[in-house]
Write an enzyme that holds these catalytic residues in place. Sequence first.
Site, PDB file in Angstrom:
ATOM      1  N   HIS A   1     -10.802  -0.799   4.913  1.00  0.00           N
ATOM      2  CA  HIS A   1     -10.140  -0.283   6.511  1.00  0.00           C
ATOM      3  C   HIS A   1     -11.021   1.214   6.632  1.00  0.00           C
ATOM      4  O   HIS A   1     -10.571   1.565   7.705  1.00  0.00           O
ATOM      5  CB  HIS A   1      -8.796  -0.167   6.437  1.00  0.00           C
ATOM      6  CG  HIS A   1      -8.151   0.873   5.197  1.00  0.00           C
ATOM      7  ND1 HIS A   1      -8.316   0.597   4.106  1.00  0.00           N
ATOM      8  CD2 HIS A   1      -7.450   2.036   5.349  1.00  0.00           C
ATOM      9  CE1 HIS A   1      -7.629   1.526   3.199  1.00  0.00           C
ATOM     10  NE2 HIS A   1      -7.316   2.604   4.154  1.00  0.00           N
ATOM     11  N   ASP A   2     -11.364   1.835   5.701  1.00  0.00           N
ATOM     12  CA  ASP A   2     -11.855   3.132   5.648  1.00  0.00           C
ATOM     13  C   ASP A   2     -13.299   3.114   5.694  1.00  0.00           C
ATOM     14  O   ASP A   2     -13.878   4.355   5.811  1.00  0.00           O
ATOM     15  CB  ASP A   2     -11.552   3.964   4.730  1.00  0.00           C
ATOM     16  CG  ASP A   2     -10.022   4.572   4.708  1.00  0.00           C
ATOM     17  OD1 ASP A   2      -9.455   4.544   5.853  1.00  0.00           O
ATOM     18  OD2 ASP A   2      -9.657   5.005   3.666  1.00  0.00           O
TER      19      ASP A   2
ATOM     20  N   GLU B   1      -6.529   4.192  -5.602  1.00  0.00           N
ATOM     21  CA  GLU B   1      -7.742   4.691  -4.876  1.00  0.00           C
ATOM     22  C   GLU B   1      -8.207   6.031  -5.731  1.00  0.00           C
ATOM     23  O   GLU B   1      -7.300   6.825  -5.432  1.00  0.00           O
ATOM     24  CB  GLU B   1      -7.397   4.863  -3.339  1.00  0.00           C
ATOM     25  CG  GLU B   1      -8.732   5.330  -2.525  1.00  0.00           C
ATOM     26  CD  GLU B   1      -8.273   5.665  -1.101  1.00  0.00           C
ATOM     27  OE1 GLU B   1      -8.927   5.736  -0.339  1.00  0.00           O
ATOM     28  OE2 GLU B   1      -7.070   6.143  -1.001  1.00  0.00           O
TER      29      GLU B   1
ATOM     30  N   ASP C   1      -2.769   5.058  -2.529  1.00  0.00           N
ATOM     31  CA  ASP C   1      -3.647   5.562  -1.954  1.00  0.00           C
ATOM     32  C   ASP C   1      -4.079   6.934  -2.495  1.00  0.00           C
ATOM     33  O   ASP C   1      -2.953   7.864  -2.982  1.00  0.00           O
ATOM     34  CB  ASP C   1      -3.113   5.863  -0.421  1.00  0.00           C
ATOM     35  CG  ASP C   1      -3.835   6.622   0.505  1.00  0.00           C
ATOM     36  OD1 ASP C   1      -4.664   5.965   0.815  1.00  0.00           O
ATOM     37  OD2 ASP C   1      -3.360   7.599   1.005  1.00  0.00           O
TER      38      ASP C   1
ATOM     39  N   ASP D   1       0.934  -1.202  -0.042  1.00  0.00           N
ATOM     40  CA  ASP D   1       0.142   0.099  -0.049  1.00  0.00           C
ATOM     41  C   ASP D   1       0.933   1.166   0.000  1.00  0.00           C
ATOM     42  O   ASP D   1       1.434   1.532   1.051  1.00  0.00           O
ATOM     43  CB  ASP D   1      -0.898   0.011   1.217  1.00  0.00           C
ATOM     44  CG  ASP D   1      -1.909   0.758   1.160  1.00  0.00           C
ATOM     45  OD1 ASP D   1      -2.179   1.909   0.313  1.00  0.00           O
ATOM     46  OD2 ASP D   1      -3.007   0.556   1.662  1.00  0.00           O
TER      47      ASP D   1
END
Length: 543
Positions: A318-319, A244, A202, A101
């Site tokens: 995770h968000d 993302e 990200d 990531d």
Amino acid sequence: MEKEQTKWWQKAVIYQIYPRSFYDSNADGIGDLQGIIWKLPYLQELGIDAIWLSPVFRSPQDDNGYDISDYQDIDPIFGNLADMDELIAEGKKRGIRIIMDLVLNHSSDEHPWFLEAKKSRENPYHDFYVWRDGVEGEYPNDLKSAFCGPAWEWVPECGQYYLHQFSVKQPDLNWENPKLRQAVYDMINWWIDRGVGGFRLDVIDLIGKDTDNCVMAEGPMLHPFIREMSSHTFQRADLVTVGEAWSATPERAFLYSNPDGSELSMVFQFEHMVLDQQPGKEKWDLAPFPFVKFKKVFTKWQQALYQKGWNSLFLDNHDLPRAVSHFGNDEKYRVESAKMLATMIHGMQGTPYIYQGEELGMTNVRFDIEEYRDIELLNMYKERMEKGYEEQEIMRSIYAKGRDNARTPMQWDESANAGFTEGTPWIRCNPNYTLINAQEALVNQDSIFHYYQKLIALRKQEAVLIDGWYEPLMEEDENIFAYTRTNELEKLLVYCNFGDTPQTRTLPEEWNGGEVLISNYPDSKPDGSLRPYEAMMVKIKRG
């Protein structure tokens, strides 16, 4: 399209691990790389092809690792580079690739680049970040941080402000600087040479920003920067890359996931995840869930990218809140609705992502505010309390959308701390771990875990799941999510009840006698009737 089908990631299922909450091997209360290595047999049994590893780089942990202070080292809370090499090697033995990531929009303010950059305007690293002249107390413009407050921070040594779209400890990198870009490419190639299987990027849609015109996402240089990065790095190896991009549209996704491989493999878009927030407001401002619109968003993306790009498929990360709590019924019909949601998403074209615990039906939590750890959540609570919001209203938003819903420890068994740690966990466990845990799921052949196992196997077996055209059925229906996938040889029906009330519809006769590939009730039939949260995949031959 035939050439596309040869890519391993188009038949793959990827499992996201949030390392600090997965498994703790050394009793310090924080999950680590050795803990992941210990649990690889569990993931191998599930059948996944790759692990997306949330950041494990060296970091002050201001934003749980999304503030990186050294891109070429592992944070000691997770282990070291030797542990990372071992994870890559042990994963390879089991046919599991490791996806790193990468946070390339910003670094930590403790990164050596920034420590140098803030010394003076003349420092060689100064231009690695985004600076603007100004007077202390008078911001360059009115940009706001995603974590509340202004997006600018004053540095008296330079007489300038630096940009931070997130925490003040996350200064934005200046992608306009070719030396910065080259340093990033060198770092990425260093990881490729260590054997990683790909990268999740990200908030990659923010790197092409036009700061002075307040254009943060999808800036004019975004895609040129991604194409240059890809040509210098990703195209060197057989990798999967996913960006993302909260701002993505299908038209922009054509660029991100162009089959020519010039940019990325696919993009994470979130249009289906933000429908239950008030338009133009923050995620905390809740609105009723518009089910029909939810279905149409999926149809739009499935059809728009067909043979032109590639979708990522997810309801959890995770968000985000836990899928079964967000879209299903996490009480009376927790098992049925978790399986239904999995059926709905895994029947589509794209690469499915499973977030840790999703395969167990883990649920949202309701903590006291002192028990939460997420910086975004805590900042929002403080800001809204100061503005006079009712605390009950704030907590309702936190219960529904707080990121810590997804970050409670993985529930391994019914022992203390869910079997996650022998120490004190960094965040409290969900109290329902005595009922919802991997140990129970593994021995129960009718568990959500074993259902996911079957769905993953189907993706390897059924070509129509990879190449079939998506066609919605019953688009305006307020209870049923139904669609077909069709290729030259076969046709697949995915038929789901999104509620706790039985439903009956008339299905086309062609489905009579079809083969039920998977269903969440033991005696499901394609006769048009559905019990609460019932779901099935049915296949027929064509011609």
